[in-house]
Scaffold this active site. Sequence first.
Site, mmCIF file in Angstrom:
data_model
loop_
_atom_site.group_PDB
_atom_site.id
_atom_site.type_symbol
_atom_site.label_atom_id
_atom_site.label_comp_id
_atom_site.label_asym_id
_atom_site.label_seq_id
_atom_site.Cartn_x
_atom_site.Cartn_y
_atom_site.Cartn_z
ATOM 1 N N ILE A 1 0.087 19.176 1.889
ATOM 2 C CA ILE A 1 -0.011 18.471 3.176
ATOM 3 C C ILE A 1 -0.217 19.467 4.313
ATOM 4 O O ILE A 1 -1.055 19.262 5.196
ATOM 5 C CB ILE A 1 1.252 17.611 3.439
ATOM 6 C CG1 ILE A 1 1.440 16.596 2.307
ATOM 7 C CG2 ILE A 1 1.138 16.893 4.784
ATOM 8 C CD1 ILE A 1 2.652 15.692 2.464
ATOM 9 N N GLY B 1 0.829 -1.216 0.000
ATOM 10 C CA GLY B 1 0.000 0.000 0.000
ATOM 11 C C GLY B 1 0.854 1.253 0.000
ATOM 12 O O GLY B 1 0.403 2.306 -0.422
ATOM 13 N N HIS C 1 -30.096 17.728 -11.672
ATOM 14 C CA HIS C 1 -30.458 18.822 -10.766
ATOM 15 C C HIS C 1 -31.012 18.244 -9.468
ATOM 16 O O HIS C 1 -31.763 17.277 -9.518
ATOM 17 C CB HIS C 1 -31.506 19.707 -11.440
ATOM 18 C CG HIS C 1 -31.993 20.813 -10.564
ATOM 19 N ND1 HIS C 1 -31.230 21.934 -10.296
ATOM 20 C CD2 HIS C 1 -33.159 20.961 -9.865
ATOM 21 C CE1 HIS C 1 -31.920 22.738 -9.487
ATOM 22 N NE2 HIS C 1 -33.087 22.160 -9.202
ATOM 23 N N GLY D 1 5.366 25.270 5.674
ATOM 24 C CA GLY D 1 5.055 24.825 4.312
ATOM 25 C C GLY D 1 3.549 24.839 4.108
ATOM 26 O O GLY D 1 2.848 23.980 4.651
ATOM 27 N N THR E 1 3.199 4.619 0.839
ATOM 28 C CA THR E 1 2.902 5.894 1.498
ATOM 29 C C THR E 1 1.402 6.171 1.469
ATOM 30 O O THR E 1 0.800 6.552 2.475
ATOM 31 C CB THR E 1 3.634 7.033 0.742
ATOM 32 O OG1 THR E 1 5.017 6.744 0.709
ATOM 33 C CG2 THR E 1 3.403 8.377 1.407
ATOM 34 N N CYS E 2 0.801 5.990 0.299
ATOM 35 C CA CYS E 2 -0.592 6.391 0.093
ATOM 36 C C CYS E 2 -1.530 5.729 1.098
ATOM 37 O O CYS E 2 -2.276 6.405 1.801
ATOM 38 C CB CYS E 2 -0.996 6.032 -1.335
ATOM 39 S SG CYS E 2 -2.697 6.399 -1.710
ATOM 40 N N ARG F 1 8.225 16.622 -0.815
ATOM 41 C CA ARG F 1 8.732 15.254 -0.678
ATOM 42 C C ARG F 1 9.812 15.033 -1.728
ATOM 43 O O ARG F 1 9.832 15.701 -2.754
ATOM 44 C CB ARG F 1 7.587 14.237 -0.832
ATOM 45 C CG ARG F 1 6.588 14.357 0.325
ATOM 46 C CD ARG F 1 5.429 13.382 0.189
ATOM 47 N NE ARG F 1 5.828 11.992 0.183
ATOM 48 C CZ ARG F 1 6.040 11.248 1.267
ATOM 49 N NH1 ARG F 1 5.899 11.777 2.482
ATOM 50 N NH2 ARG F 1 6.390 9.971 1.159
#
Length: 463
Positions: free
Chosen positions: A187, A40, A442, A183, A42-43, A271
């Site tokens: 993230i 899986g 709608h 930053g 990092t995600c 990153r």
Amino acid sequence: MKEISCKLLVIGAGPGGYVCAIRAGQLGIDTVIVEAKKPGGTCLTVGCIPSKAFIHAAEEFDKVRHFANGGSAIGISVEAPRLDLGKTVEWKDGIVGRLTGGVSALLNKARVKIVKGEAKFRDGKTIEVETETGTQIIRAENIVIATGSEPVEIPALPFGGTVISSTEALALREVPAKLVVVGGGYIGLELGIAFSKMGSAVTVVEATKQILPLYDADLVRPVAKRLKELGIRVLTNASAKSLSDGGLVIQTAEGGSETLPADKVLVTVGRKPRMEGWGFDELDLDRAGRFLRIDDRCRTSMRGIYAIGDVTGEPMLAHRAMAQGEMVAEIVAGHKRSWDKRCIPAVCFTDPEIVSAGLLPDEARGQGLEIKIGQFPFSANGRAMTTENEDGFVRVVARADNHLVLGIQGVGQGVSELSSAFALAIEMGARLEDIAGTIHAHPTRSEGFQEAALKAMGHALHI
Ligand code: FAD
Ligand code: NAD
């Protein structure tokens, strides 16, 4: 020492690597995947999914707190809510466990052999893996490097103790009273907003003149407005200098210095590709800047070695890695494939969310194109009114001469779910008339998309 051979070896089981291996398995390719941590990548384990779980929990908490403070016009009132972040983290870990277990099951179903351990190249066709039961040698006709990325560290603020990366932030069991985020990109803002909603006093320190510098000022404005409402302090043109007993010392826009009190300093300044540990120095692979250089088939400069995902460059997004992984598996199976995508949509899960597919207006102009822009505000959208959140808009950028849609952006609550419609329109080569001529259900926010196309043609209906 054990030895095995295979046609395809994938290093790293993040979204790029595991999708590549599953597709290869489906195509009957004898495939091995090596993963040092959990399938899986990092995600699934410390990125997309855990952060969205946090964002959801924070939104729920904030909503109830809003009701408790009597801030709702709907007529709901509740007692003051409490948040147990430890329980939130356990719930998030449960989701991660289900997904990582699911990836292993999918790999097994596709008959992919999973080897757990750190892979290192011996030569261009051979990998050695230190596993729990000893060294495993794997020889492969084709190797895919999918080693992903890791957080960038600021030399004066090494990770540890008070200074944390997103990985530690997503495992905190208590909400920090004072959080400084260094930053103001993806993230920093996604998590900064989430922690603010959970009760932290948040300050964002951003080096450039605008938060989310990737986007234009119009797209960012509704987010900046929301940050203000939440009481998040934003310092632009500012940079972190050092940690002192009093907190984080920064250089301000005016050139002076200020100490920001902080229980935690979350550093989210980008990153970098994971280039260490797997033997890059022993190989003859070209770089493109910090990243591995690849061509339109994800081939590196060495025959039989491919690279996909974050290790290959921007945009460092899970869906780009997956699309590359699928493509490489098919190339190894002998299919004629190359990278021919018209756009990679990006979603920033801030409050409100931002979506961008294709070119921003300035990018289109920068290519010398004459453009038409249609922008439709959610304040004129019935569905937005019923959700008590009318901030934001949908914007369509098209060529002036033939109305070919070049870019579509949106900012607003829940617009992430419009990203597939935006990407599909661009991928299919839609013209303004195609979007305007498609019946949009709608009442939905997606009607803003149709209206933006109509507006670009000069005859929006509801504004
Ligand atoms: P990774 O997911 O990094 O996986 C690489 C894998 O390789 C890792 O499991 C690692 O353990 C393994 N590995 C590395 N070296 C070796 C070795 N030598 N031997 C064996 N295994 C090795 N993207 C989005 O699209 N949407 C989002 O909402 C989103 N949110 C994010 C939120 C956060 C907090 C972070 C940090 C990232 C987010 N991303 C998001 C980015 C996304 O996580 C990455 O783009 C994606 O994970 C890249 O996939 P990858 O397969 O290239 O690498
Ligand atoms: P980012 O590139 O999005 O933002 C980094 C920010 O830090 C920028 O605004 C930059 O100007 C600023 N900065 C750089 N050095 C600084 C300094 N010394 N002091 C203050 N500010 C500084 O990086 P990120 O937020 O760390 O995310 C990394 C990558 O992960 C993203 O580029 C994206 O590819 C991926 N990601 C995607 C999503 C998503 O798709 N929703 C979510 C999270 C992460």
